[in-house]
Design an enzyme around this catalytic site. Sequence first.
Site, mmCIF file in Angstrom:
data_model
loop_
_atom_site.group_PDB
_atom_site.id
_atom_site.type_symbol
_atom_site.label_atom_id
_atom_site.label_comp_id
_atom_site.label_asym_id
_atom_site.label_seq_id
_atom_site.Cartn_x
_atom_site.Cartn_y
_atom_site.Cartn_z
ATOM 1 C CB SER A 137 2.310 2.584 1.262
ATOM 2 O OG SER A 137 2.961 1.969 0.020
ATOM 3 N NE ARG A 203 14.115 -1.195 1.322
ATOM 4 C CZ ARG A 203 13.064 -0.702 1.735
ATOM 5 N NH1 ARG A 203 11.784 -1.299 1.309
ATOM 6 N NH2 ARG A 203 13.008 -0.010 2.899
ATOM 7 C CG ASP A 291 3.438 9.149 -3.465
ATOM 8 O OD1 ASP A 291 4.415 8.283 -4.053
ATOM 9 O OD2 ASP A 291 2.921 8.498 -2.547
ATOM 10 C CG HIS A 320 5.245 6.312 -1.427
ATOM 11 N ND1 HIS A 320 4.044 6.450 -1.408
ATOM 12 C CD2 HIS A 320 5.268 5.102 -0.898
ATOM 13 C CE1 HIS A 320 3.290 5.362 -0.806
ATOM 14 N NE2 HIS A 320 4.207 4.451 -0.632
ATOM 15 C CG ASP A 321 10.342 6.568 1.871
ATOM 16 O OD1 ASP A 321 9.365 5.446 1.988
ATOM 17 O OD2 ASP A 321 11.350 6.452 1.903
#
Length: 364
Positions: A137, A203, A291, A320-321
């Site tokens: 990332s 967040r 992702d 993505h994580d």
Amino acid sequence: MQAEFNHFNSSSTFALEMGGELPSIQLAYETMGKLNAQKDNVVWVCHAFTGSHEVSDWWQGLVGSGKLFNPENHFIVCCNILGSHYGSTGPLSINPLTGKPFYHGFPTVTIRDVVNSFELLRKHLGIDRIKTCIGGSLGGQQALEWSIIQPDLIENLILIATNAVHSPWGIAFNESQRMSIEVDPTWKESQPRAGIEGMKAARATALISYRNYETYQITQARQENTTGESLRAISYQRYQGEKLAGRFNAYSYYILSKMMDSQDVGRNRGGVVKALKSVKSKTLVIGIKSDALFPIVEQEYLAKHIPGASFQVIDSLYGHDGFLIESGLMTKAIRLWQKLLRLEVNPMADFFKELEIRHISYAS
């Protein structure tokens, strides 16, 4: 082997790409293992958005005793980036010119600025060559930029769930988060907790981009006869906002989101393709099939234009994580690549001869 935490300080003015400057800088960093006599065992890990230099905490599956990057064999370095919250110069640091925290006065910092600060630390540590530089990332953006600024420095480059240019899609997510911070009535104040409620909402927005529809369908599935605040997805979003608010600040969050937006390896270099073709490192690009934030076409593009690059796809539920969660799959992918390097084989070469360039606008 115990990690060692240190600070590097430079009293010289640090010029920034966008025209500002920092009167001096401090970098917090962690090392594990020892630099060998040949100085050829360095592994430099670049951390992601709200990560820290404590790589042994957030990437335990890849870094540590008996793991892929083992401090018994490697000298592992991870540096907290400028603008972050964990000990490097950032918005809560004291500005030596005023004797007060920077707060809103902290200047714009780009990926290139971060890499230039790494260069100071690298020289301080006596590192002449990096065996492997790895990042995912925002960390992958740093690693890629470093391989272009110093093409003879990094022997092996591993880029995970990252890109050459931050997309309008990614920028839109970041701007939406910044808007959440800006509407917090405390944001205009100059105090450490300014904008913190807005950051909680930011967040929650970010988390949606880090995961995907299927992730939430399974991990936050509705339970029978539940509604309102008892819905798992609601409590999860609020929990993640509170969790970050306990360890981060809104100034850094705002600044680092803009840093991610700054990613464009072709800026003032004759275009993205020309910049990528200047990479000399042996390169592995890893994409995550699910992702949504850094879609796999971005990693395909990197691998197509970096000379001799290999490309592997990880199939993960976590979007993505996945680059933080799927340590086992990434270890297998990297070990396979390392084996192929020893055999001097690139099984993906023919694939990229046929791959359509989907991001035509990047080829300027």
